[in-house]
Design an enzyme around this catalytic site. Structure first.
Site, PDB file in Angstrom:
ATOM      1  N   ASN A   9       0.678  -1.193  -0.086  1.00 46.74           N
ATOM      2  CA  ASN A   9       0.061  -0.108  -0.075  1.00 46.74           C
ATOM      3  C   ASN A   9       1.127   1.167   0.126  1.00 46.74           C
ATOM      4  OD1 ASN A   9      -1.823   2.101   0.426  1.00 46.74           O
ATOM      5  ND2 ASN A   9      -2.367   1.208   2.647  1.00 46.74           N
ATOM      6  N   LYS A  11       0.069   4.137  -0.265  1.00 46.70           N
ATOM      7  CA  LYS A  11      -0.426   5.522   0.285  1.00 46.70           C
ATOM      8  C   LYS A  11      -0.139   6.634  -0.748  1.00 46.70           C
ATOM      9  CE  LYS A  11      -0.447   3.070   4.860  1.00 46.70           C
ATOM     10  NZ  LYS A  11      -0.057   3.302   6.119  1.00 46.70           N
ATOM     11  N   HIS A  96      -9.671   0.796   4.753  1.00 48.66           N
ATOM     12  CA  HIS A  96      -8.357   1.279   5.722  1.00 48.66           C
ATOM     13  C   HIS A  96      -8.566   2.324   6.678  1.00 48.66           C
ATOM     14  CE1 HIS A  96      -4.297   2.541   6.583  1.00 48.66           C
ATOM     15  NE2 HIS A  96      -3.919   1.522   6.067  1.00 48.66           N
ATOM     16  N   GLU A  98      -7.134   4.669   7.916  1.00 48.80           N
ATOM     17  CA  GLU A  98      -6.509   6.372   7.568  1.00 48.80           C
ATOM     18  C   GLU A  98      -8.172   6.645   6.524  1.00 48.80           C
ATOM     19  OE1 GLU A  98      -3.125   5.545   5.396  1.00 48.80           O
ATOM     20  OE2 GLU A  98      -2.044   5.086   7.475  1.00 48.80           O
ATOM     21  N   GLU A 168      -5.292  -4.739  10.419  1.00 47.59           N
ATOM     22  CA  GLU A 168      -4.287  -3.540  10.877  1.00 47.59           C
ATOM     23  C   GLU A 168      -4.433  -3.000  11.982  1.00 47.59           C
ATOM     24  OE1 GLU A 168      -2.314  -2.478   6.663  1.00 47.59           O
ATOM     25  OE2 GLU A 168      -3.993  -1.250   7.196  1.00 47.59           O
TER      26      GLU A 168
HETATM   27  P1  PGA Z   1       2.851   0.560   7.424  1.00 47.66           P
HETATM   28  O1  PGA Z   1       1.351   0.648   6.960  1.00 47.66           O
HETATM   29  O2  PGA Z   1       3.491  -0.687   6.868  1.00 47.66           O
HETATM   30  O3  PGA Z   1       3.748   1.635   7.020  1.00 47.66           O
HETATM   31  O4  PGA Z   1       2.690   0.422   9.136  1.00 47.66           O
HETATM   32  C1  PGA Z   1       0.417  -0.526   6.824  1.00 47.66           C
HETATM   33  C2  PGA Z   1      -0.859  -0.261   6.107  1.00 47.66           C
HETATM   34  O5  PGA Z   1      -1.322   1.081   6.714  1.00 47.66           O
HETATM   35  O6  PGA Z   1      -1.220  -0.789   5.052  1.00 47.66           O
END
Ligand code: PGA
Length: 250
Positions: A9, A11, A96, A98, A168
């Protein structure tokens, strides 16, 4: 046997040119990974076209990080599941933390997005996970159960067959603080038991990925657990060699 999957991901990172380079590097290095391990990358919308091109002929599949909750029309700034699928994506990350936290996505929104994803042949990677205060007050199982019941339980058995779940814990995302392998296994087994309440034996075929500061140094221990079927990788997916090292950790 369940599919082993490592998904990146990205982002809101990389320019389109950097993204195409990263995708090329991942595609090249993916030749070193086991045929049993599926690889997916999820770049920003703006990169889907060029990343799709860069991945051609490789085993790496393409995902979006989100899709609109409407099919088409006057929704300024949104990107539809149909648009995403037409650029060669096979997956879409939905729910997700976020998106839930910063963009107010609720189960109601997510049910609409799930329906549109399936209608356009995109397999959802549906994310669940508790916040720190929820774990500290021992509500983590209830929170994750609700995220599953409100969304995944609305799917048909045929839709469920296509679903990937990512656990997560919000307190582990981008913080460098990973859940221990035992904490991950405990929650993954719980998730599978909840899925079995609705979908029976099919729950055994559903890949459940761990996400949250998963990196080459801890992936092996996490992936060794019986119900951890791979990872959804944020930060470490931005470095091709790290992402591939994780994929080699089964
Ligand atoms: P991270 O993010 O590996 O940077 O902790 C994981 C995610 O949010 O998919």
């Amino acid at each position: 046997m369940r599919k082993q999957i490592v998904a990146g991901n990205w982002k809101m990172n990389t320019t389109p040119a950097e993204g195409a380079e990263l995708a090329k590097a991942v595609a090249e290095l993916s030749k070193e990974t086991s045929a049993n391990v599926s690889l997916i990358v999820a770049p920003p919308f703006t990169h889907l076209c060029s990343v799709s091109e860069a991945l051609k002929g490789s085993k790496v599949a393409l995902s979006a990080q989100n899709c609109a909750d409407q099919a088409k029309g006057a929704y300024t700034g949104e990107v539809s599941a149909q648009m995403i699928a037409s650029l060669g994506a096979s997956y879409v990350i939905l729910g997700h933390s976020e998106r839930r936290e910063y963009y107010g996505e609720t189960s109601e929104t997510l049910n609409k997005k799930m329906a549109l994803a399936y209608a356009n042949n995109l397999a959802p990677i549906y994310c669940v996970g508790e916040k720190l205060e929820e774990r500290e007050s021992e509500k983590h199982f209830d929170v994750v159960r609700a995220q599953i019941e409100e969304v995944v339980f609305q799917l048909t058995p045929e839709q469920f067959d296509q679903l990937i779940i990512a656990y997560e814990p919000v307190w582990a995302i981008g913080t460098g603080k990973t859940a221990t392998a035992d904490q991950a296994q405990e929650m993954h087994a719980y998730i599978r038991s909840v899925l079995a309440e609705k979908f029976g034996d099919k729950a055994n075929n559903c890949s459940i990925l761990y996400g949250g500061s998963c990196k080459p140094s801890n992936a092996k221990e996490l992936f060794a657990k019986a119900d951890v079927d791979g990872g959804l990788i944020g930060g470490a997916s931005l470095v091709a060699s790290d992402f591939i090292a994780i994929a080699k950790s089964f």
